[in-house]
Scaffold this motif. Structure first.
Motif, PDB file in Angstrom:
ATOM      1  N   ASP A  16       7.270  -6.854 -15.712  1.00 27.60           N
ATOM      2  CA  ASP A  16       7.608  -6.872 -14.291  1.00 27.60           C
ATOM      3  C   ASP A  16       7.469  -5.469 -13.704  1.00 27.60           C
ATOM      4  O   ASP A  16       7.854  -4.484 -14.322  1.00 27.60           O
ATOM      5  N   PRO A  17       6.911  -5.357 -12.492  1.00 24.53           N
ATOM      6  CA  PRO A  17       6.628  -4.046 -11.898  1.00 24.53           C
ATOM      7  C   PRO A  17       7.832  -3.443 -11.171  1.00 24.53           C
ATOM      8  O   PRO A  17       7.754  -3.074 -10.007  1.00 24.53           O
ATOM      9  N   GLY A  18       8.953  -3.344 -11.858  1.00 21.99           N
ATOM     10  CA  GLY A  18      10.098  -2.633 -11.291  1.00 21.99           C
ATOM     11  C   GLY A  18       9.912  -1.129 -11.442  1.00 21.99           C
ATOM     12  O   GLY A  18       8.906  -0.647 -11.959  1.00 21.99           O
ATOM     13  N   THR A  19      10.903  -0.379 -11.007  1.00 21.52           N
ATOM     14  CA  THR A  19      10.838   1.075 -11.145  1.00 21.52           C
ATOM     15  C   THR A  19      11.351   1.475 -12.519  1.00 21.52           C
ATOM     16  O   THR A  19      12.112   0.733 -13.157  1.00 21.52           O
ATOM     17  N   PRO A  20      10.969   2.677 -12.993  1.00 26.99           N
ATOM     18  CA  PRO A  20      11.532   3.155 -14.263  1.00 26.99           C
ATOM     19  C   PRO A  20      13.051   3.179 -14.249  1.00 26.99           C
ATOM     20  O   PRO A  20      13.694   2.872 -15.261  1.00 26.99           O
ATOM     21  N   ALA A  21      13.647   3.509 -13.101  1.00 33.38           N
ATOM     22  CA  ALA A  21      15.111   3.518 -13.011  1.00 33.38           C
ATOM     23  C   ALA A  21      15.678   2.109 -13.172  1.00 33.38           C
ATOM     24  O   ALA A  21      16.723   1.914 -13.818  1.00 33.38           O
ATOM     25  N   ASP A  22      14.989   1.112 -12.578  1.00 33.21           N
ATOM     26  CA  ASP A  22      15.420  -0.287 -12.737  1.00 33.21           C
ATOM     27  C   ASP A  22      15.427  -0.674 -14.210  1.00 33.21           C
ATOM     28  O   ASP A  22      16.407  -1.233 -14.724  1.00 33.21           O
TER      29      ASP A  22
ATOM     30  N   GLY B 283       1.053  12.791 -13.822  1.00 33.19           N
ATOM     31  CA  GLY B 283       0.698  12.049 -12.626  1.00 33.19           C
ATOM     32  C   GLY B 283      -0.494  11.145 -12.849  1.00 33.19           C
ATOM     33  O   GLY B 283      -1.343  11.384 -13.721  1.00 33.19           O
ATOM     34  N   GLY B 284      -0.572  10.074 -12.060  1.00 35.50           N
ATOM     35  CA  GLY B 284      -1.670   9.128 -12.197  1.00 35.50           C
ATOM     36  C   GLY B 284      -1.461   8.201 -13.369  1.00 35.50           C
ATOM     37  O   GLY B 284      -0.410   8.174 -14.015  1.00 35.50           O
ATOM     38  N   ALA B 285      -2.485   7.418 -13.641  1.00 37.23           N
ATOM     39  CA  ALA B 285      -2.397   6.407 -14.690  1.00 37.23           C
ATOM     40  C   ALA B 285      -2.473   7.042 -16.073  1.00 37.23           C
ATOM     41  O   ALA B 285      -3.061   8.120 -16.265  1.00 37.23           O
ATOM     42  N   ALA B 286      -1.890   6.368 -17.057  1.00 35.50           N
ATOM     43  CA  ALA B 286      -1.935   6.814 -18.441  1.00 35.50           C
ATOM     44  C   ALA B 286      -3.372   6.757 -18.965  1.00 35.50           C
ATOM     45  O   ALA B 286      -4.232   6.049 -18.435  1.00 35.50           O
ATOM     46  N   ALA B 287      -3.612   7.497 -20.045  1.00 30.22           N
ATOM     47  CA  ALA B 287      -4.964   7.591 -20.602  1.00 30.22           C
ATOM     48  C   ALA B 287      -5.507   6.213 -20.978  1.00 30.22           C
ATOM     49  O   ALA B 287      -6.682   5.911 -20.722  1.00 30.22           O
TER      50      ALA B 287
ATOM     51  N   LEU C  80      -7.783  -8.032   0.690  1.00 30.95           N
ATOM     52  CA  LEU C  80      -6.478  -8.361   0.127  1.00 30.95           C
ATOM     53  C   LEU C  80      -5.436  -7.308   0.474  1.00 30.95           C
ATOM     54  O   LEU C  80      -5.751  -6.130   0.676  1.00 30.95           O
ATOM     55  N   GLU C  81      -4.205  -7.767   0.496  1.00 28.39           N
ATOM     56  CA  GLU C  81      -3.060  -6.853   0.587  1.00 28.39           C
ATOM     57  C   GLU C  81      -2.750  -6.338  -0.821  1.00 28.39           C
ATOM     58  O   GLU C  81      -2.898  -7.073  -1.802  1.00 28.39           O
ATOM     59  N   TYR C  82      -2.310  -5.080  -0.924  1.00 30.15           N
ATOM     60  CA  TYR C  82      -1.991  -4.505  -2.223  1.00 30.15           C
ATOM     61  C   TYR C  82      -0.562  -3.976  -2.247  1.00 30.15           C
ATOM     62  O   TYR C  82      -0.057  -3.474  -1.237  1.00 30.15           O
ATOM     63  N   ARG C  83       0.053  -4.115  -3.407  1.00 30.81           N
ATOM     64  CA  ARG C  83       1.375  -3.530  -3.638  1.00 30.81           C
ATOM     65  C   ARG C  83       1.193  -2.318  -4.548  1.00 30.81           C
ATOM     66  O   ARG C  83       0.744  -2.459  -5.677  1.00 30.81           O
ATOM     67  N   ARG C  84       1.548  -1.160  -4.051  1.00 33.39           N
ATOM     68  CA  ARG C  84       1.379   0.056  -4.847  1.00 33.39           C
ATOM     69  C   ARG C  84       2.602   0.269  -5.729  1.00 33.39           C
ATOM     70  O   ARG C  84       3.735   0.161  -5.278  1.00 33.39           O
ATOM     71  N   VAL C  85       2.363   0.561  -6.996  1.00 34.84           N
ATOM     72  CA  VAL C  85       3.429   0.872  -7.940  1.00 34.84           C
ATOM     73  C   VAL C  85       3.358   2.358  -8.266  1.00 34.84           C
ATOM     74  O   VAL C  85       2.308   2.861  -8.689  1.00 34.84           O
ATOM     75  N   ASP C  86       4.474   3.045  -8.072  1.00 30.13           N
ATOM     76  CA  ASP C  86       4.521   4.493  -8.285  1.00 30.13           C
ATOM     77  C   ASP C  86       5.300   4.839  -9.545  1.00 30.13           C
ATOM     78  O   ASP C  86       6.072   4.023 -10.072  1.00 30.13           O
ATOM     79  N   ASP C  87       5.117   6.070 -10.017  1.00 36.28           N
ATOM     80  CA  ASP C  87       5.910   6.542 -11.151  1.00 36.28           C
ATOM     81  C   ASP C  87       7.266   7.046 -10.659  1.00 36.28           C
ATOM     82  O   ASP C  87       7.599   6.940  -9.465  1.00 36.28           O
ATOM     83  N   ALA C  88       8.058   7.595 -11.560  1.00 37.39           N
ATOM     84  CA  ALA C  88       9.405   8.037 -11.208  1.00 37.39           C
ATOM     85  C   ALA C  88       9.402   9.159 -10.183  1.00 37.39           C
ATOM     86  O   ALA C  88      10.411   9.386  -9.498  1.00 37.39           O
ATOM     87  N   GLU C  89       8.281   9.857 -10.046  1.00 31.58           N
ATOM     88  CA  GLU C  89       8.165  10.963  -9.087  1.00 31.58           C
ATOM     89  C   GLU C  89       7.556  10.510  -7.762  1.00 31.58           C
ATOM     90  O   GLU C  89       7.310  11.337  -6.878  1.00 31.58           O
ATOM     91  N   GLY C  90       7.290   9.204  -7.636  1.00 33.26           N
ATOM     92  CA  GLY C  90       6.717   8.695  -6.399  1.00 33.26           C
ATOM     93  C   GLY C  90       5.209   8.818  -6.314  1.00 33.26           C
ATOM     94  O   GLY C  90       4.631   8.625  -5.238  1.00 33.26           O
TER      95      GLY C  90
END
Length: 464
Positions: free
Chosen positions: A52-58, A90-94, A109-119
Motif C-alpha cells: 500500500d502506498p502510505g507514507t514511511p511514517a504511516d 532522493g529519487g527512486a531506488a537503484a 490519466l490522472e496520477y498520484r505522486r508518492v514522495d519519500d520521507a523528505e517530500g
C-alpha cells in the motif's frame, strides 16, 4: 515438532493496517507468528511484504502498533514496497531505476505522486477511476530521478511489484546462498500480478480468505466477477490453500482437480481455561466483525427485539468499525434498543470479550473461514449463525452452536434465546464448541503448511 524446509519465506499482503480488515489481517499475522515458532529463519519468521502506498511514517506507526500488541515477531519483519522504492539521496531506488524504460506518464490519466520521507517524488501512480481491475492496468508508472524529473516508466503495477520482489529475492539470495524462496500470497490482486513470475527458484503458494461465488452461493452459482480471471490463472500457482473442505470441493467440482488445491485453515490456539457459563455475563450476546453490508448487522439488531421479549435483561454488544456505523446506530435508536444494543467500536481484547459472553452472534451473508467464529468456539462460547457458506456451516457441523435458516430473523431470535436462556443447553454447546480447538490447533495447521511447502519444493515450479 514441525520443521519447515530450508528456504527463504515471504508473505505478501496488499496492506496490513491495525484495526482494519478484521480476520484477514489477524489470520496473516498469526500465520507468520506460527511459522516463526516453528523455526522459520531461526525463529524470526517469514518477511511480511506489503504494497500500500502510505507514507514511511504511516508504515512505521503500523509496525509499531503491531509490535506493541505482540502480533508480529518484530518491526524488522514487515517491509513495504514504497518505503523501499526511494534512494537515500532522493529519487527512486537503484532497483526501480534499473527496471524503468524510456517514457513518461500517460497525459490522458490522472496520477498520484508518492514522495519519500523528505517530500521528494519517487513514483507517479496512474489513477484508474471506477474500475475494479485497476491493478492489471499496463498504464505507465512514472519513476523519478534524483533531480525530481521523470527518469522513465514501468508498465503498470505488475511491473512495479515484480521489480521490488525481484530485488527482495536478490537480497535473500545474497545473504543465504542459492536456497529456494517460498512466497505465500495472501491477496487475489497480488496473485494475479505475480502468477507469471518465472524465477525457477521461487515457489508461489496462494492462500484464499473469502468466498468466490455470488448468491445463492451454490457450487454452480455465478462467479464473483473479481474472481473470474483468477481462476484462469490458478494452475500457475504451486499450491492453493483453501480454508475449508467445502470450498475446496466446490472449486474442484466446477473447475476440476488441477493438483494444486489443499485445505489448510487458520490456526487458533486453545484457551488455557474455558470460562463456565455460570461465570459469564447472563444474557450477554456479542458480535465481532466489520460494520459492512455483507455482515448484515441490521438483521441482528432487528432480531434482538424478539430476544428481549423472552429475556428482558439480554444485551447485544457489537464490536467493530466500518461504513455502516451511522446507519446501524440510527436503526438502534429507531427501534428503541439503546439500553440493550450498543456499538462498542473496535476492541483490542477479543478474548476478554468472548470469555464474558453467553453467546457469539454472526449474521454474515457469506464467509471464507469466519475466523471470529473459530476464536469464539475455542473459548467455549456458543455460536448462533446463519446457515451460509463457507465458515458457519463448516464450523458448526459438529455442534457448538445453532445454525439458522439464512435471513430468517424470527428463527435467529429464537436461537439466541435457546442458547442464553437454558443453562443445560448452554453448557452442552459450550463443551462442543471448545472441541473445535483440536481441529484448528496451530501446531497441526503449521505442520500441514510445512508439508505443503515440502511437496511444492520437491516438484519443479509450475511456471517454468
Amino acid at each position: 515438532m514441525t520443521t519447515f524446509p530450508d528456504a527463504s519465506y515471504l508473505i505478501l499482503s496488499s496492506r496490513l493496517i491495525p484495526d482494519h480488515d478484521g480476520g484477514y489481517a489477524m489470520a496473516i499475522l498469526s500465520r507468520a507468528r506460527q511459522m516463526a515458532a516453528a523455526g522459520v529463519d531461526g525463529g524470526r519468521g517469514p518477511l511480511i511484504l506489503t504494497f500500500d502506498p502510505g507514507t514511511p511514517a504511516d508504515h512505521a506507526r503500523h509496525r509499531r502498533a503491531f509490535d506493541e500488541r505482540e502480533l508480529i515477531v518484530g518491526p524488522d519483519r514487515m517491509r513495504n514496497l514504497f518505503d523501499e522504492a526511494s534512494a537515500p539521496s532522493g529519487g527512486a531506488a537503484a532497483w526501480l531505476l534499473e527496471a524503468a524504460e524510456t517514457g513518461g506518464p500517460d497525459p490522458a490519466l490522472e496520477y498520484r505522486r508518492v514522495d519519500d520521507a523528505e517530500g521528494r517524488p519517487i513514483v507517479g501512480l496512474p489513477v484508474i477511476h471506477g474500475d475494479p481491475d485497476w491493478h492489471i492496468t499496463s498504464a505507465p508508472v512514472a519513476v523519478y530521478g534524483r533531480d525530481g524529473a521523470v527518469a522513465g516508466v514501468v508498465a503498470g503495477f505488475g511491473a512495479l511489484y515484480r521489480a521490488w520482489l525481484a530485488d527482495v529475492v536478490a537480497q535473500l539470495r545474497a545473504a543465504s546462498g542459492d536456497t529456494p524462496v517460498v512466497v505465500i500470497c495472501e491477496s487475489r490482486q497480488l496473485g494475479e500480478l505475480i502468477a507469471g513470475w518465472s524465477d525457477p527458484g521461487v515457489r508461489l503458494i496462494h492462500s484464499i480468505h473469502t468466498i468466490h461465488l455470488e448468491p445463492p452461493h451454490t457450487p454452480d452459482a455465478p462467479l464473483n466477477p473479481l474472481w473470474t480471471r483468477w481462476f484462469t490463472l490458478a494452475e500457475r500457482f504451486d499450491a492453493v490453500l483453501w480454508l475449508s473442505e467445502a470450498q475446496r470441493s466446490d472449486v474442484i467440482q466446477r473447475f476440476g482437480e488441477e493438483g494444486v488445491h489443499l485445505v489448510i485453515p487458520a490456526g487458533v490456539p486453545a484457551a488455557s481455561t474455558v470460562v463456565p457459563g455460570s461465570e459469564r455475563v447472563p444474557g450477554r450476546v456479542v458480535m465481532l466483525n466489520r460494520l459492512a453490508p455483507g455482515k448484515r448487522v441490521d438483521h441482528a439488531i432487528r432480531a434482538f427485539r424478539g430476544v428481549l421479549e423472552a429475556v428482558p435483561h439480554a444485551t447485544l454488544d457489537i464490536y467493530g468499525g466500518g461504513a455502516e456505523h451511522d446507519a446501524l446506530q440510527a436503526l438502534i435508536e429507531e427501534l428503541g434498543l439503546t439500553a440493550h444494543v450498543v456499538l462498542r467500536g473496535i476492541t483490542g481484547e477479543p478474548e476478554r470479550v468472548l470469555d464474558a459472553a453467553s453467546a457469539f452472534l454472526t449474521t454474515s451473508a457469506f464467509e471464507g473461514q469466519a475466523l471470529a467464529i473459530v476464536e469464539a468456539m475455542v473459548r467455549g462460547t456458543p455460536v448462533v449463525a446463519y446457515d451460509v457458506p463457507y465458515g458457519p456451516r463448516d464450523h458448526l457441523a459438529n455442534g457448538g452452536g445453532v445454525l439458522v435458516p439464512d435471513g430468517d430473523e424470527t428463527a435467529l431470535a429464537a436461537a439466541i434465546v435457546r442458547v442464553i436462556a437454558d443453562p443445560e443447553e448452554h453448557a452442552r454447546l459450550s463443551r462442543e464448541a471448545a472441541q473445535m480447538a483440536r481441529r484448528v490447533d496451530p501446531d497441526r495447521v503449521t505442520e500441514a503448511l510445512a508439508q505443503a511447502v515440502a511437496d511444492v519444493l520437491a516438484a519443479p515450479s509450475r511456471r517454468v
